[in-house]
Structures are given as structure tokens and as C-alpha cells.
Design a protein around this motif. Structure first.
Motif, PDB file in Angstrom:
ATOM      1  N   VAL A 158       6.239   1.865  -8.819  1.00 48.46           N
ATOM      2  CA  VAL A 158       5.197   2.530  -8.036  1.00 48.46           C
ATOM      3  C   VAL A 158       4.847   1.678  -6.820  1.00 48.46           C
ATOM      4  O   VAL A 158       4.689   2.190  -5.706  1.00 48.46           O
ATOM      5  N   ARG A 159       4.761   0.377  -7.000  1.00 55.13           N
ATOM      6  CA  ARG A 159       4.465  -0.543  -5.887  1.00 55.13           C
ATOM      7  C   ARG A 159       5.514  -0.399  -4.781  1.00 55.13           C
ATOM      8  O   ARG A 159       5.190  -0.328  -3.597  1.00 55.13           O
ATOM      9  N   ILE A 160       6.775  -0.347  -5.192  1.00 55.59           N
ATOM     10  CA  ILE A 160       7.863  -0.210  -4.213  1.00 55.59           C
ATOM     11  C   ILE A 160       7.781   1.142  -3.509  1.00 55.59           C
ATOM     12  O   ILE A 160       7.924   1.244  -2.288  1.00 55.59           O
ATOM     13  N   ALA A 161       7.537   2.200  -4.287  1.00 50.90           N
ATOM     14  CA  ALA A 161       7.470   3.549  -3.718  1.00 50.90           C
ATOM     15  C   ALA A 161       6.345   3.677  -2.694  1.00 50.90           C
ATOM     16  O   ALA A 161       6.488   4.370  -1.679  1.00 50.90           O
ATOM     17  N   LEU A 162       5.238   2.990  -2.942  1.00 54.22           N
ATOM     18  CA  LEU A 162       4.086   3.044  -2.026  1.00 54.22           C
ATOM     19  C   LEU A 162       4.135   1.966  -0.954  1.00 54.22           C
ATOM     20  O   LEU A 162       3.250   1.910  -0.096  1.00 54.22           O
TER      21      LEU A 162
END
Length: 200
Positions: A158-162
Motif C-alpha cells: 500500500v505504501r508503494i502504491a500511494l
């Protein structure tokens, strides 16, 4: 003003320690759980400005993934929680639809930080929210609300996606749970204190 600690629900004795107050925004996309979070954690009866969704919102509000939602916040949600050490948090939940985003600037005045709620089924809905707080250099964190039946994602994915910076806190939560929502707020306060100290 009298108040009660959320942990003990015991009245603070008159003449007790001085209160410190802070304003926190609860933000995110449509139907992500902002109203639920404010309601589950508030030690006072929360103020809600919800209206019933009508056919006028068809083609205007994207209800994909939240087909069962029947109401929406049109102004704000408001609640309050007292944490240990006499810290009072005033919680302001923002409206989720873009047509109400003009209100965010007013709601953000005086806020020390923000919780960005995310739904992994509609992760793109919080891109604009993350950009909003990054542009204003407002300390924020991301709390992934774990809906029933939704796929559990690795927080680092999720961190990477955001495209979040490493120092932005990210955690999984269930905003229906008072304990879970409270842990989100504690993490938010700790993040704000860290950012404030580093700036000094």
C-alpha cells in the motif's frame, strides 16, 4: 468545562491539570469510514451532517464498491476524545466526494495533523487526499480500513502504491473498533510530535 477521560470515564477533578487541545482531520474518499471512525471513538455524541443519497447523485458520485451506502456526509463530522496526559483531540471528519472538497480548506484551518483513511478496494480514491496534505505540509498518516470481505494487503505494498515517504506512518485498522481507532489517533499524535520536534 467538565470532561471525562475516555479510558476511565471518570470525571476529572476540578483544579486538575491543564488541558492541551489539538485539532485532527479524518479524511479520505467516499464511503471509506470517516463517519464511522468519529462515531466509534468520540466520548461525546458526535455531530453528523449526513444526508440520504438520492437519484440526483447518480452519475455524480461514484458508488463503485460501496453500493450499499445510503447516506453521505455533506459538511463534516465532529467528535472529541481525551487521551492520557490531558490531551483533548477534536476530530473533524471531512466530506468524501470531490464536489464537497471546497470545504476542506476551512476544516483544515488550525489542524495539527490528519488521518487519511484508505480502502484497498478503491485505493486510488485517496490519491487526492494524500496530495492535499503533502502540498500543505500537514503531518498525516494513512490508516487502511479493513472492510469485511476485502482482500488483506501487505502495508508495504500500500505504501508503494500511494508513493508515501518512509516517515509517513501506515497501519491497518478497523474503524468500527474503538480500540483500533484509538490506536490510529495515538499513532497520529506521536507522528505530529516527531515532526514538530524535527522542525525545531
Amino acid at each position: 468545562m467538565d470532561y471525562a477521560h475516555s479510558d476511565t470515564a471518570v470525571r476529572h477533578p476540578r483544579g486538575g491539570g491543564q488541558l492541551t487541545a489539538a485539532k485532527i482531520l479524518i479524511a479520505g474518499g467516499f464511503g471509506v469510514g470517516k463517519t464511522t471512525m468519529v462515531g466509534s471513538i468520540s466520548e461525546i455524541r458526535p455531530l453528523r451532517t449526513e444526508e440520504i443519497l438520492t437519484d440526483r447523485s447518480v452519475g455524480v458520485d461514484d458508488t463503485t464498491g460501496v453500493d450499499g451506502k445510503t447516506s453521505t456526509t455533506v459538511a463534516m463530522d465532529f467528535g472529541r476524545i481525551t487521551l492520557p496526559d490531558d490531551l483533548v483531540l477534536y476530530l473533524f471528519g471531512t466530506p468524501g466526494q470531490q464536489r464537497f472538497w471546497f470545504m476542506w480548506d476551512e476544516l483544515a484551518l488550525g489542524a495539527v495533523g490528519a488521518v487519511v483513511l484508505a480502502d484497498v478496494r478503491r485505493l486510488a480514491d485517496c490519491f487526492g487526499t494524500v496530495d492535499y496534505f503533502e502540498d500543505r505540509r500537514t503531518p498525516f498518516m494513512v490508516a487502511v480500513n479493513c472492510f469485511d470481505g476485502a482482500e488483506r494487503k501487505n502495508p508495504e505494498d500500500v505504501r508503494i502504491a500511494l508513493d508515501l515517504d518512509d516517515d509517513v506512518p501506515l497501519m491497518l485498522c478497523d474503524v468500527r473498533s474503538r480500540a483500533s481507532a484509538k490506536q490510529v489517533l495515538i499513532t497520529m499524535v506521536e507522528h505530529v510530535l516527531t515532526k514538530t520536534t524535527s522542525r525545531r
